[in-house]
Design an enzyme around this catalytic site. Structure first.
Site, mmCIF file in Angstrom:
data_model
loop_
_atom_site.group_PDB
_atom_site.id
_atom_site.type_symbol
_atom_site.label_atom_id
_atom_site.label_comp_id
_atom_site.label_asym_id
_atom_site.label_seq_id
_atom_site.Cartn_x
_atom_site.Cartn_y
_atom_site.Cartn_z
ATOM 1 N N HIS A 162 10.094 -8.479 -25.191
ATOM 2 C CA HIS A 162 11.145 -7.343 -25.617
ATOM 3 C C HIS A 162 12.319 -7.836 -25.763
ATOM 4 O O HIS A 162 12.799 -8.906 -25.312
ATOM 5 C CB HIS A 162 11.080 -6.242 -24.568
ATOM 6 C CG HIS A 162 10.137 -5.284 -24.554
ATOM 7 N ND1 HIS A 162 9.361 -4.797 -23.240
ATOM 8 C CD2 HIS A 162 9.443 -4.521 -25.542
ATOM 9 C CE1 HIS A 162 8.454 -3.886 -23.607
ATOM 10 N NE2 HIS A 162 8.404 -3.761 -24.924
ATOM 11 N N CYS A 249 12.410 -2.494 -16.825
ATOM 12 C CA CYS A 249 11.271 -1.828 -17.250
ATOM 13 C C CYS A 249 10.653 -0.702 -16.250
ATOM 14 O O CYS A 249 10.179 0.359 -16.402
ATOM 15 C CB CYS A 249 10.096 -2.802 -17.259
ATOM 16 S SG CYS A 249 10.204 -4.027 -18.309
#
Length: 254
Positions: A162, A249
């Site tokens: 990411h 996250c």
């Protein structure tokens, strides 16, 4: 970087069978549960209220709540996660966020977007193009943000899972960054805390109010962040790294 609320989701027992691109062994559920509990304690230490959602065995990766929404001061944006197995996670998240937001937008097919690819710097957003976030999803998000008088830049991600795997904004015009982002011209005007290759995982950290939460066992990065004047809280993340998970996250912050 001032927040009053966070949202987390308890780990399901199916978590150990979640998606991953790395081969670091299967997570230990009991250890992961303990680490997640300590993560919640760290959030509370930062002075925020923590809303804890129950585990959802249908979705092994659902403890990574950040990927389901982008939260701003003006609106919430429900994402469309790039992994098909995670699409169902956004249904309950929309219901949860309706308790906090009157304005809720959505990323629609064929756009895909993971929250882990979006970094806010004051009123500007950087949106990473990764294996989970495509051009259409990024463009939709940019258009929605501009509707609320924010601005956005779309950034290609070449190596990291990411965008925020390799970069974090910790306030005071300061980035913690690694790898491909160190010499990126987009970030030339920021103060930089550079994470070396051996500690790249520590580039994903969270500034919440008066603290920066970082993963435990990354001493060089800890020294650099502390030397820059930040108060640090360390959290063990050994079981989450096995599932491509980082500190950001595990929560939604607003």
């Amino acid at each position: 970087m001032n927040f009053s609320h966070t949202i987390v989701r308890k780990i399901s027992k199916s978590f150990v069978n979640g998606l991953t691109t790395v081969d670091l062994g299967k997570p230990d559920y009991e250890k992961a549960f303990e680490q997640h509990s300590n993560y919640i304690d760290a959030l509370k230490q930062c002075g925020v209220k923590v809303t804890v959602l129950e585990a959802d065995e249908r979705f092994p990766d659902s403890t990574f709540v950040e990927d389901t929404a982008i939260l701003t001061e003006k609106c919430a944006i429900i994402t469309n996660p790039g992994a098909e197995s995670r699409n169902g996670e956004i249904v309950e998240m929309r219901e949860v966020l309706s308790n906090f937001y009157s304005e809720i937008e959505s990323i629609l097919e064929p756009g895909t977007l993971d929250g882990g690819d979006v970094m806010q710097v004051d009123n500007h957003f950087y949106i990473g193009l990764s294996n989970r976030t495509n051009e259409e999803g990024a463009s939709q998000l940019k258009e929605i943000l501009e509707k609320y008088d924010y601005s956005a830049t779309i950034v290609p991600v070449e190596k990291f899972f990411h965008f925020k795997t390799g970069i974090s904004y910790i306030g005071d015009n300061t980035l913690v960054l690694a790898g491909e982002f160190i010499d990126n011209e987009l970030f030339r005007d920021f103060n930089k805390i550079i994470v070396n290759e051996e500690e790249e995982y520590a580039a994903n950290c969270i500034r919440i109010n008066d603290y920066v939460i970082i993963p435990k066992r990354y001493e060089e990065t800890k020294k650099k962040i502390t030397a820059a004047g930040y108060s640090v809280i360390e959290v063990e993340m050994s079981e989450f790294i096995k599932q491509d998970g980082g500190l950001t996250c595990l929560s939604l912050r607003f």
